[in-house]
Design a protein around this motif. Sequence first.
Motif, PDB file in Angstrom:
ATOM      1  N   THR A 134       8.557   3.353  15.429  1.00 35.31           N
ATOM      2  CA  THR A 134       8.022   2.017  15.656  1.00 35.31           C
ATOM      3  C   THR A 134       9.121   0.959  15.655  1.00 35.31           C
ATOM      4  OG1 THR A 134       6.032   2.706  14.467  1.00 35.31           O
ATOM      5  CG2 THR A 134       6.295   0.352  14.909  1.00 35.31           C
ATOM      6  N   PRO A 135       9.221   0.163  16.739  1.00 38.24           N
ATOM      7  CA  PRO A 135      10.224  -0.916  16.755  1.00 38.24           C
ATOM      8  C   PRO A 135       9.887  -1.974  15.701  1.00 38.24           C
ATOM      9  CG  PRO A 135       9.377  -0.456  18.964  1.00 38.24           C
ATOM     10  CD  PRO A 135       8.482   0.249  18.003  1.00 38.24           C
ATOM     11  N   PHE A 136      10.886  -2.721  15.275  1.00 40.90           N
ATOM     12  CA  PHE A 136      10.670  -3.825  14.355  1.00 40.90           C
ATOM     13  C   PHE A 136       9.838  -4.917  15.022  1.00 40.90           C
ATOM     14  CE2 PHE A 136      13.098  -1.774  11.438  1.00 40.90           C
ATOM     15  CZ  PHE A 136      13.860  -2.524  10.550  1.00 40.90           C
ATOM     16  N   ASP A 137       8.921  -5.514  14.277  1.00 41.02           N
ATOM     17  CA  ASP A 137       8.205  -6.691  14.765  1.00 41.02           C
ATOM     18  C   ASP A 137       9.158  -7.888  14.812  1.00 41.02           C
ATOM     19  OD1 ASP A 137       5.754  -5.242  14.778  1.00 41.02           O
ATOM     20  OD2 ASP A 137       5.573  -5.565  12.620  1.00 41.02           O
ATOM     21  N   GLU A 138       9.979  -7.991  13.797  1.00 43.68           N
ATOM     22  CA  GLU A 138      10.987  -9.044  13.700  1.00 43.68           C
ATOM     23  C   GLU A 138      12.105  -8.539  12.800  1.00 43.68           C
ATOM     24  OE1 GLU A 138      11.439 -13.712  12.199  1.00 43.68           O
ATOM     25  OE2 GLU A 138       9.511 -12.677  12.080  1.00 43.68           O
ATOM     26  N   PHE A 139      13.341  -8.767  13.203  1.00 41.10           N
ATOM     27  CA  PHE A 139      14.479  -8.326  12.400  1.00 41.10           C
ATOM     28  C   PHE A 139      14.888  -9.458  11.476  1.00 41.10           C
ATOM     29  CE2 PHE A 139      18.719  -7.267  11.165  1.00 41.10           C
ATOM     30  CZ  PHE A 139      18.781  -5.885  11.170  1.00 41.10           C
ATOM     31  N   HIS A 140      14.775  -9.229  10.160  1.00 41.19           N
ATOM     32  CA  HIS A 140      15.058 -10.289   9.184  1.00 41.19           C
ATOM     33  C   HIS A 140      16.474 -10.241   8.638  1.00 41.19           C
ATOM     34  CE1 HIS A 140      10.881 -11.565   9.045  1.00 41.19           C
ATOM     35  NE2 HIS A 140      10.520 -10.305   8.890  1.00 41.19           N
ATOM     36  N   GLY A 141      17.010  -9.024   8.394  1.00 47.35           N
ATOM     37  CA  GLY A 141      18.345  -8.957   7.827  1.00 47.35           C
ATOM     38  C   GLY A 141      18.638  -7.635   7.146  1.00 47.35           C
ATOM     39  N   TYR A 142      19.588  -7.666   6.209  1.00 47.70           N
ATOM     40  CA  TYR A 142      20.100  -6.451   5.581  1.00 47.70           C
ATOM     41  C   TYR A 142      20.000  -6.568   4.055  1.00 47.70           C
ATOM     42  CZ  TYR A 142      22.355  -6.188  10.188  1.00 47.70           C
ATOM     43  OH  TYR A 142      22.617  -6.180  11.544  1.00 47.70           O
ATOM     44  N   VAL A 143      19.771  -5.422   3.420  1.00 45.14           N
ATOM     45  CA  VAL A 143      19.574  -5.360   1.971  1.00 45.14           C
ATOM     46  C   VAL A 143      20.464  -4.280   1.379  1.00 45.14           C
ATOM     47  CG1 VAL A 143      17.910  -4.624   0.196  1.00 45.14           C
ATOM     48  CG2 VAL A 143      17.199  -6.220   1.995  1.00 45.14           C
ATOM     49  N   VAL A 144      21.083  -4.586   0.237  1.00 49.86           N
ATOM     50  CA  VAL A 144      21.835  -3.583  -0.506  1.00 49.86           C
ATOM     51  C   VAL A 144      21.000  -3.129  -1.693  1.00 49.86           C
ATOM     52  CG1 VAL A 144      23.061  -5.328  -1.908  1.00 49.86           C
ATOM     53  CG2 VAL A 144      24.021  -3.032  -1.636  1.00 49.86           C
ATOM     54  N   ALA A 145      21.020  -1.827  -1.973  1.00 55.65           N
ATOM     55  CA  ALA A 145      20.215  -1.262  -3.057  1.00 55.65           C
ATOM     56  C   ALA A 145      20.697  -1.763  -4.415  1.00 55.65           C
ATOM     57  CB  ALA A 145      20.271   0.263  -3.008  1.00 55.65           C
ATOM     58  N   LEU A 146      19.818  -1.694  -5.403  1.00 59.70           N
ATOM     59  CA  LEU A 146      20.125  -2.181  -6.741  1.00 59.70           C
ATOM     60  C   LEU A 146      20.912  -1.181  -7.574  1.00 59.70           C
ATOM     61  CD1 LEU A 146      16.798  -3.969  -7.758  1.00 59.70           C
ATOM     62  CD2 LEU A 146      18.846  -4.933  -6.694  1.00 59.70           C
ATOM     63  N   ARG A 147      20.856   0.094  -7.208  1.00 55.34           N
ATOM     64  CA  ARG A 147      21.535   1.118  -7.997  1.00 55.34           C
ATOM     65  C   ARG A 147      22.227   2.121  -7.080  1.00 55.34           C
ATOM     66  NH1 ARG A 147      20.233   0.608 -13.242  1.00 55.34           N
ATOM     67  NH2 ARG A 147      18.222  -0.308 -13.830  1.00 55.34           N
ATOM     68  N   ASP A 148      23.141   2.876  -7.640  1.00 52.61           N
ATOM     69  CA  ASP A 148      23.824   3.925  -6.876  1.00 52.61           C
ATOM     70  C   ASP A 148      22.861   5.058  -6.563  1.00 52.61           C
ATOM     71  OD1 ASP A 148      26.060   2.422  -7.199  1.00 52.61           O
ATOM     72  OD2 ASP A 148      27.160   3.874  -8.414  1.00 52.61           O
ATOM     73  N   ALA A 149      22.992   5.601  -5.376  1.00 50.18           N
ATOM     74  CA  ALA A 149      22.197   6.774  -5.008  1.00 50.18           C
ATOM     75  C   ALA A 149      22.664   8.011  -5.752  1.00 50.18           C
ATOM     76  CB  ALA A 149      22.280   7.007  -3.499  1.00 50.18           C
ATOM     77  N   THR A 150      23.893   7.971  -6.241  1.00 55.22           N
ATOM     78  CA  THR A 150      24.477   9.124  -6.941  1.00 55.22           C
ATOM     79  C   THR A 150      24.382   8.991  -8.461  1.00 55.22           C
ATOM     80  OG1 THR A 150      26.584   8.001  -6.558  1.00 55.22           O
ATOM     81  CG2 THR A 150      26.054   9.861  -5.139  1.00 55.22           C
ATOM     82  N   ALA A 151      23.675   7.977  -8.960  1.00 55.18           N
ATOM     83  CA  ALA A 151      23.538   7.793 -10.402  1.00 55.18           C
ATOM     84  C   ALA A 151      22.642   8.885 -10.985  1.00 55.18           C
ATOM     85  CB  ALA A 151      22.948   6.423 -10.709  1.00 55.18           C
ATOM     86  N   LYS A 152      23.050   9.411 -12.120  1.00 55.34           N
ATOM     87  CA  LYS A 152      22.270  10.456 -12.786  1.00 55.34           C
ATOM     88  C   LYS A 152      22.394  10.273 -14.289  1.00 55.34           C
ATOM     89  CE  LYS A 152      21.693  15.496 -13.048  1.00 55.34           C
ATOM     90  NZ  LYS A 152      22.221  16.811 -12.603  1.00 55.34           N
TER      91      LYS A 152
END
Length: 297
Positions: free
Chosen positions: A104-122
């Motif tokens: 599904t295409p975007f209805d509207e492109f708002h911007g970019y977000v960085v995650a709050l935590r590392d994906a490799t955190a354990k």
Amino acid sequence: MKKIYTIIAALAIATGATAQSFTVHTKDGKTVKYHCSDVDSISFDNEKEPEVVAPRIGDIYYSDGTWSTKLKEGATPIGIVFRVGIAGDMSDREGFYTKKDGKTPFDEFHGYVVALRDATAKDDTNEGVWWSAFDAKFTGTGASTNIADFLGYTNTQSIVETAIRDKGELNGSTNNYPATYYATTVYEQTCPAPESSSGWFLPAAGQMEYLFDRVYFDEDGSGRSCVSATFELLTENLATPLYEPDSEYWTSTEKVDSYGTSTWAYYFSFDSSQFKPGFVAAYRKNSEIRVRSMLAF
């Protein structure tokens, strides 16, 4: 505000004073018939829908796909907005993106977000993973080699497609593409991205550099919105800042040497213990470096 009319007044306006019943036709094709003698009053709701405020740098992004400058009660924060609008000046295009379903295409492109935590955190420990296995004859996945672009989303797609073509699937084993696997599959399990977003991807070098150089710090003391202030607002219970000791992250940007082979990839340093952090550098793909995901919305 809401206005209340008696059934006699409402029907006199809508259907005439002699009407004994009335039928409501809804937009989804349903009809409901009412007898006048069964209705006490009719309520007309004139309240306006709440206005959606455009996102701003430093806004908190939530699991339901909404955003706000301040914490919203009952909502789950999952990221921080670091750029608003498409980064056309850094080679990105709205047409590159689909929603999380991949169709599904975007209805509207708002911007970019960085995650709050590392994906490799354990277990509260930030671990590192390989970008991929070392292969002296490997020519690359087709990901961008330009350290200044915003093509993390399309880079990630190229890496995933290469993994499926050559390995049958993308997984976390060292002879596959573990950095991309953690940025997408593992982090999605830990922190599902909204259906209205692109889903999580491994950011490009240019996205990490932009985040550090342009919006992470309030360098001029103007008090403008910035990413570090939002990390502070969210506290350790909700987020792990990027700028801290030993904080280096893989990007999805590959390095191809003069022989056309690719055994190195680029990482970005947020390491606050270094004399001059905030740089892009290349390193062997079979090196253990942390991963922080991004998404577009």
